[in-house]
Design a protein around this motif. Structure first.
Motif, PDB file in Angstrom:
ATOM      1  N   THR A  27       5.885  -0.314   2.851  1.00  0.00           N
ATOM      2  CA  THR A  27       4.985   0.652   2.237  1.00  0.00           C
ATOM      3  C   THR A  27       5.729   1.569   1.273  1.00  0.00           C
ATOM      4  N   VAL A  28       6.917   2.038   1.686  1.00  0.00           N
ATOM      5  CA  VAL A  28       7.674   2.937   0.817  1.00  0.00           C
ATOM      6  C   VAL A  28       8.138   2.196  -0.438  1.00  0.00           C
ATOM      7  N   ALA A  29       8.521   0.916  -0.279  1.00  0.00           N
ATOM      8  CA  ALA A  29       8.936   0.142  -1.447  1.00  0.00           C
ATOM      9  C   ALA A  29       7.778  -0.010  -2.426  1.00  0.00           C
ATOM     10  N   PHE A  30       6.575  -0.301  -1.904  1.00  0.00           N
ATOM     11  CA  PHE A  30       5.392  -0.402  -2.749  1.00  0.00           C
ATOM     12  C   PHE A  30       5.154   0.895  -3.507  1.00  0.00           C
ATOM     13  N   ALA A  31       5.236   2.024  -2.779  1.00  0.00           N
ATOM     14  CA  ALA A  31       4.963   3.317  -3.399  1.00  0.00           C
ATOM     15  C   ALA A  31       5.986   3.616  -4.487  1.00  0.00           C
ATOM     16  N   ALA A  32       7.265   3.308  -4.214  1.00  0.00           N
ATOM     17  CA  ALA A  32       8.301   3.562  -5.217  1.00  0.00           C
ATOM     18  C   ALA A  32       8.067   2.698  -6.451  1.00  0.00           C
ATOM     19  N   TYR A  33       7.671   1.452  -6.207  1.00  0.00           N
ATOM     20  CA  TYR A  33       7.393   0.542  -7.320  1.00  0.00           C
ATOM     21  C   TYR A  33       6.222   1.072  -8.157  1.00  0.00           C
ATOM     22  N   LEU A  34       5.177   1.518  -7.485  1.00  0.00           N
ATOM     23  CA  LEU A  34       3.997   2.038  -8.190  1.00  0.00           C
ATOM     24  C   LEU A  34       4.375   3.213  -9.061  1.00  0.00           C
ATOM     25  N   GLU A  35       5.188   4.134  -8.491  1.00  0.00           N
ATOM     26  CA  GLU A  35       5.513   5.344  -9.220  1.00  0.00           C
ATOM     27  C   GLU A  35       6.373   5.020 -10.437  1.00  0.00           C
ATOM     28  N   ARG A  36       7.220   4.006 -10.313  1.00  0.00           N
ATOM     29  CA  ARG A  36       8.085   3.658 -11.426  1.00  0.00           C
ATOM     30  C   ARG A  36       7.348   2.845 -12.484  1.00  0.00           C
TER      31      ARG A  36
END
Lengths: 89, 118, 155
Positions: free
Chosen positions: A78-87
């Motif tokens: 989930t955190v990886a997804f969120a970081a990807y989205l933000e970038r």
């Protein structure tokens, strides 16, 4: 069969199955990518619940380790997804 | 049938009911933030209840410790995950539910357009 | 150093679930190796005098968690049009990283509220809430409920 195992098999697992379908509907509907990530996060929670309920139904404590590992991995996902989205913006 | 088994059954059913409520919430709520609100705590409570049920049902020190460690881990990580998704959603400019009363947070710089399905 | 070694050994014994002398020694060896590997120096950052306040915070949090889960359940089951969500800026009195992190996590874990972001100057916390009839009352509730208790423990 004990009462606990019976409840786990005949009540808990069907309810979790319906919950999985509802969450899958949200992942399909979207409408935005973060909505789908929220859905996936809940899907992993439901998966953990299913594994834990299977542990209760079968009386086999090996499933507990499976549930814990799933919990660790789903957080990273989930955190990886969120970081990807933000970038990605 | 023992008291311990009954307690485990009650905790398990409470956890499953909360998980179901979370799924209902994620389907019914109107925008990402309300959906996150509904799922992040309901799923924390659900996982807590089910792991406690495991700790009680298995009369074993190792299992109980692992289940309690899992509960502690869930308490530490669940808010972080919710926070990460919420922040990302806000940074992407995902639209808020029209019925939102107040918004005291400035929109992200550069006026990003909401992209429903990139 | 010795406290850390003892705590790790106790964790090992509890996790393996075997209370025997052999297992205890095995745990002690593994813990010592672990401490050498991570180059552990000094002491754990915890003062015993804060323990009662920390326990109070934990109890208050568990109460909030159970009491207000019912409120979220109700708002999930009611029609969507009756929702009045909003994002409220809560001014922060906390200054330490640990304090702000714990406050944000506690807010997210209590039902109906979700911390979204902290301002770059770390004076404001933006909180999304499912039901904000009155933003000022909401701000007061967060500051007097959670923030005061967190401040007592962490600062």
């Amino acid at each position: 069969m004990t009462l606990l195992a019976g409840l786990a098999l005949w009540v808990a697992l069907p309810v979790l199955g319906v919950a999985l379908l509802l969450t899958a509907a949200r992942i399909g509907l979207g409408p935005s990518l973060p909505d789908r990530v929220v859905g996936l996060d809940l899907l992993s929670t439901l998966g953990i619940s299913v594994v834990a309920v299977v542990a209760l139904a079968s009386g086999n404590d090996v499933y507990i380790d499976v549930a814990i590992v799933l919990a660790l991995l789903s957080f990273l996902g989930t955190v990886a997804f969120a970081a990807y989205l933000e970038r990605s913006r | 049938m023992s008291v311990r088994e009954l307690l485990a059954a009650v905790l398990m059913l409470a956890g499953v009911a909360t998980a179901f409520l979370a799924a209902l919430g994620v389907l019914r709520m109107p925008d990402v933030f309300t959906r996150l609100s509904a799922t992040s705590k309901a799923s924390t409570l659900a996982k807590m209840c089910i792991f406690l049920a495991l700790a009680i049902a298995f009369d074993d020190l190792g299992v109980a410790t692992r289940a309690l460690a899992a509960v502690a881990f869930v308490f530490l990580t669940a808010p972080l995950a919710a926070h990460a998704i919420g922040r990302a959603a806000f940074a992407l400019g995902v639209p808020l539910f029209p019925g939102t009363k107040v918004n005291e947070m400035p929109r992200p710089q550069g006026n990003v357009q909401a992209d429903p399905d990139p | 150093m010795l406290v850390a070694l003892l705590l790790l050994t106790a964790a090992w014994v509890a996790l393996t679930g075997e209370v025997t002398l052999a297992n205890f020694l095995e745990g002690a060896v593994v813990s010592a190796l672990l401490l050498v590997l991570v180059r552990f120096r000094g002491r754990l950052g915890f003062r015993l005098s804060k323990a009662p306040k920390a326990a109070g915070l934990l109890l208050y949090f568990l109460k909030e968690l159970l009491l207000s889960n019912a409120a979220v359940a109700r708002s999930i089951l009611r029609p969507v049009s009756s929702l009045s969500p909003g994002i409220v800026a809560v001014p922060l009195d906390l200054t330490s990283d640990a304090g702000i992190t714990v406050l944000a996590n506690l807010i997210t874990l209590t039902p109906g509220t979700l911390s979204l972001d902290v301002s770059p100057d770390r004076r404001t916390l933006w909180v999304h809430a499912l039901d904000v009839a009155d933003p000022d009352a909401f701000r007061r509730e967060v500051k007097e409920g959670f923030e005061r208790r967190v401040k007592e423990v962490f600062e």
